[in-house]
Design a protein around this motif. Structure first.
Motif, short mmCIF file in Angstrom:
data_model
loop_
_atom_site.label_atom_id
_atom_site.label_comp_id
_atom_site.label_asym_id
_atom_site.label_seq_id
_atom_site.Cartn_x
_atom_site.Cartn_y
_atom_site.Cartn_z
N ALA A 91 133.03 36.21 -48.58
CA ALA A 91 131.68 35.91 -49.01
C ALA A 91 131.20 37.05 -49.90
CB ALA A 91 130.75 35.74 -47.82
N ALA A 92 130.50 36.69 -50.95
CA ALA A 92 129.87 37.65 -51.85
C ALA A 92 128.39 37.64 -51.52
CB ALA A 92 130.11 37.27 -53.31
N ILE A 93 127.89 38.73 -50.98
CA ILE A 93 126.51 38.81 -50.51
C ILE A 93 125.64 39.45 -51.59
CG2 ILE A 93 124.99 39.70 -48.70
CD1 ILE A 93 127.22 37.74 -47.72
N ASN A 94 124.59 38.76 -51.99
CA ASN A 94 123.61 39.32 -52.91
C ASN A 94 122.70 40.24 -52.11
OD1 ASN A 94 121.72 39.91 -54.83
ND2 ASN A 94 121.06 37.79 -55.17
N ILE A 95 122.91 41.54 -52.22
CA ILE A 95 122.17 42.48 -51.35
C ILE A 95 120.68 42.51 -51.67
CG2 ILE A 95 124.24 43.85 -50.97
CD1 ILE A 95 122.75 46.09 -52.60
N ARG A 96 120.27 41.95 -52.81
CA ARG A 96 118.84 41.85 -53.11
C ARG A 96 118.13 40.90 -52.14
NH1 ARG A 96 117.37 44.26 -57.91
NH2 ARG A 96 119.03 44.61 -59.43
N CYS A 97 118.89 40.09 -51.42
CA CYS A 97 118.31 39.15 -50.45
C CYS A 97 118.32 39.69 -49.03
CB CYS A 97 119.06 37.82 -50.51
SG CYS A 97 118.87 36.95 -52.07
N LEU A 98 118.82 40.91 -48.84
CA LEU A 98 118.85 41.50 -47.50
C LEU A 98 117.53 42.20 -47.21
CD1 LEU A 98 122.43 43.07 -47.44
CD2 LEU A 98 121.68 40.86 -46.51
N GLU A 99 117.08 42.11 -45.97
CA GLU A 99 115.87 42.79 -45.53
C GLU A 99 116.16 44.28 -45.32
OE1 GLU A 99 114.66 40.90 -41.89
OE2 GLU A 99 114.61 38.92 -42.83
N ASP A 100 115.17 45.08 -45.54
CA ASP A 100 115.22 46.51 -45.20
C ASP A 100 116.37 47.27 -45.85
OD1 ASP A 100 112.98 46.13 -43.54
OD2 ASP A 100 114.27 45.49 -41.89
N VAL A 101 116.76 46.88 -47.06
CA VAL A 101 117.75 47.64 -47.82
C VAL A 101 117.03 48.30 -48.98
CG1 VAL A 101 119.81 47.51 -49.27
CG2 VAL A 101 119.68 46.17 -47.18
N ASP A 102 117.05 49.63 -48.99
CA ASP A 102 116.42 50.39 -50.06
C ASP A 102 117.42 50.53 -51.20
OD1 ASP A 102 115.15 52.19 -51.74
OD2 ASP A 102 114.71 53.65 -50.16
N LEU A 103 117.23 49.75 -52.24
CA LEU A 103 118.17 49.73 -53.36
C LEU A 103 118.29 51.08 -54.06
CD1 LEU A 103 117.42 46.25 -54.94
CD2 LEU A 103 119.24 46.88 -53.35
N SER A 104 117.29 51.92 -53.94
CA SER A 104 117.36 53.23 -54.59
C SER A 104 118.39 54.14 -53.92
CB SER A 104 115.99 53.91 -54.61
OG SER A 104 115.57 54.25 -53.30
N HIS A 105 118.83 53.78 -52.73
CA HIS A 105 119.83 54.57 -52.02
C HIS A 105 121.22 53.94 -52.06
CE1 HIS A 105 116.12 56.21 -50.18
NE2 HIS A 105 116.81 57.33 -50.31
N ILE A 106 121.39 52.91 -52.85
CA ILE A 106 122.66 52.20 -52.93
C ILE A 106 123.39 52.62 -54.22
CG2 ILE A 106 123.77 49.94 -53.14
CD1 ILE A 106 122.51 50.30 -50.42
N GLU A 107 124.64 53.02 -54.06
CA GLU A 107 125.46 53.33 -55.23
C GLU A 107 126.07 52.03 -55.74
OE1 GLU A 107 129.45 55.82 -56.44
OE2 GLU A 107 128.30 56.48 -54.70
N VAL A 108 125.78 51.73 -57.01
CA VAL A 108 126.22 50.48 -57.61
C VAL A 108 127.31 50.77 -58.64
CG1 VAL A 108 125.49 48.49 -58.99
CG2 VAL A 108 123.95 49.44 -57.25
N THR A 109 128.41 50.02 -58.56
CA THR A 109 129.52 50.16 -59.48
C THR A 109 129.51 49.00 -60.46
OG1 THR A 109 130.84 51.21 -57.74
CG2 THR A 109 132.04 50.32 -59.65
N PRO A 110 129.46 49.27 -61.76
CA PRO A 110 129.53 48.17 -62.73
C PRO A 110 130.93 47.59 -62.79
CG PRO A 110 129.24 50.28 -63.86
CD PRO A 110 129.27 50.57 -62.39
N VAL A 111 131.01 46.26 -62.94
CA VAL A 111 132.28 45.55 -63.04
C VAL A 111 132.22 44.62 -64.25
CG1 VAL A 111 133.73 43.81 -61.93
CG2 VAL A 111 132.76 45.64 -60.57
N ASP A 112 133.28 44.64 -65.04
CA ASP A 112 133.34 43.82 -66.23
C ASP A 112 133.91 42.45 -65.91
OD1 ASP A 112 133.38 42.84 -68.81
OD2 ASP A 112 135.08 44.05 -69.44
N GLY A 113 133.11 41.62 -65.27
CA GLY A 113 133.52 40.27 -64.92
C GLY A 113 133.56 39.35 -66.12
N ARG A 114 132.90 39.72 -67.19
CA ARG A 114 132.88 38.92 -68.41
C ARG A 114 134.28 38.80 -69.01
NH1 ARG A 114 127.97 40.74 -71.85
NH2 ARG A 114 126.85 39.66 -70.21
N SER A 115 135.13 39.78 -68.76
CA SER A 115 136.47 39.81 -69.33
C SER A 115 137.52 39.08 -68.48
CB SER A 115 136.93 41.26 -69.57
OG SER A 115 136.08 41.89 -70.48
N PHE A 116 137.14 38.59 -67.30
CA PHE A 116 138.12 37.92 -66.43
C PHE A 116 138.26 36.47 -66.79
CE2 PHE A 116 136.85 41.50 -63.72
CZ PHE A 116 138.09 42.03 -63.49
#
Length: 116
Positions: A91-116
């Motif tokens: 499952a791919a979870i959209n973390i923007r829909c999770l309660e009580d997750v402070d996005l400012s403390h999440i390390e986000v890795t960019p992925v080039d899915g456009r090229s797949f």
């Protein structure tokens, strides 16, 4: 691992997911970039829909291997379902829909899915 609660915008769909949020990606494919998803991937058994399975609709495109799930009422897309190349359900979870997750403390890795 921690248990996180999530939902769609209107609350008709609610779920729990066990994840450490250790790896979160921002994919630039056509659907993720338009919707603004931030995703973490878990085994499908780590995701439990608590309520509203009947309110979920499914969208597929391209190879039709990923089931993008969204609430038929509010249109919010809290997760998707598919299989890893090994065949394991995930499952791919959209973390923007999770309660009580402070996005400012999440390390986000960019992925080039456009090229797949």
């Amino acid at each position: 691992m921690a248990l996180h609660k999530g939902s769609c915008h209107c609350g008709k769909v609610a779920y729990e997911v066990e994840t450490d949020l250790e790896q979160v990606i921002e994919c630039n494919c056509s659907i993720c970039s338009r919707k603004g998803h931030l995703l973490t991937f878990v085994p499908r058994v780590a995701l439990t829909v608590i309520q509203g399975e009947e309110h979920l609709s499914t969208y597929t495109f391209n190879t039709h291997t990923i089931r993008h799930r969204f609430c038929a009422t509010c249109g919010c897309a809290p997760f998707g379902e598919g299989r890893k190349p090994t065949g394991d359900a995930m499952a791919a979870i959209n973390i923007r829909c999770l309660e009580d997750v402070d996005l400012s403390h999440i390390e986000v890795t960019p992925v080039d899915g456009r090229s797949f």
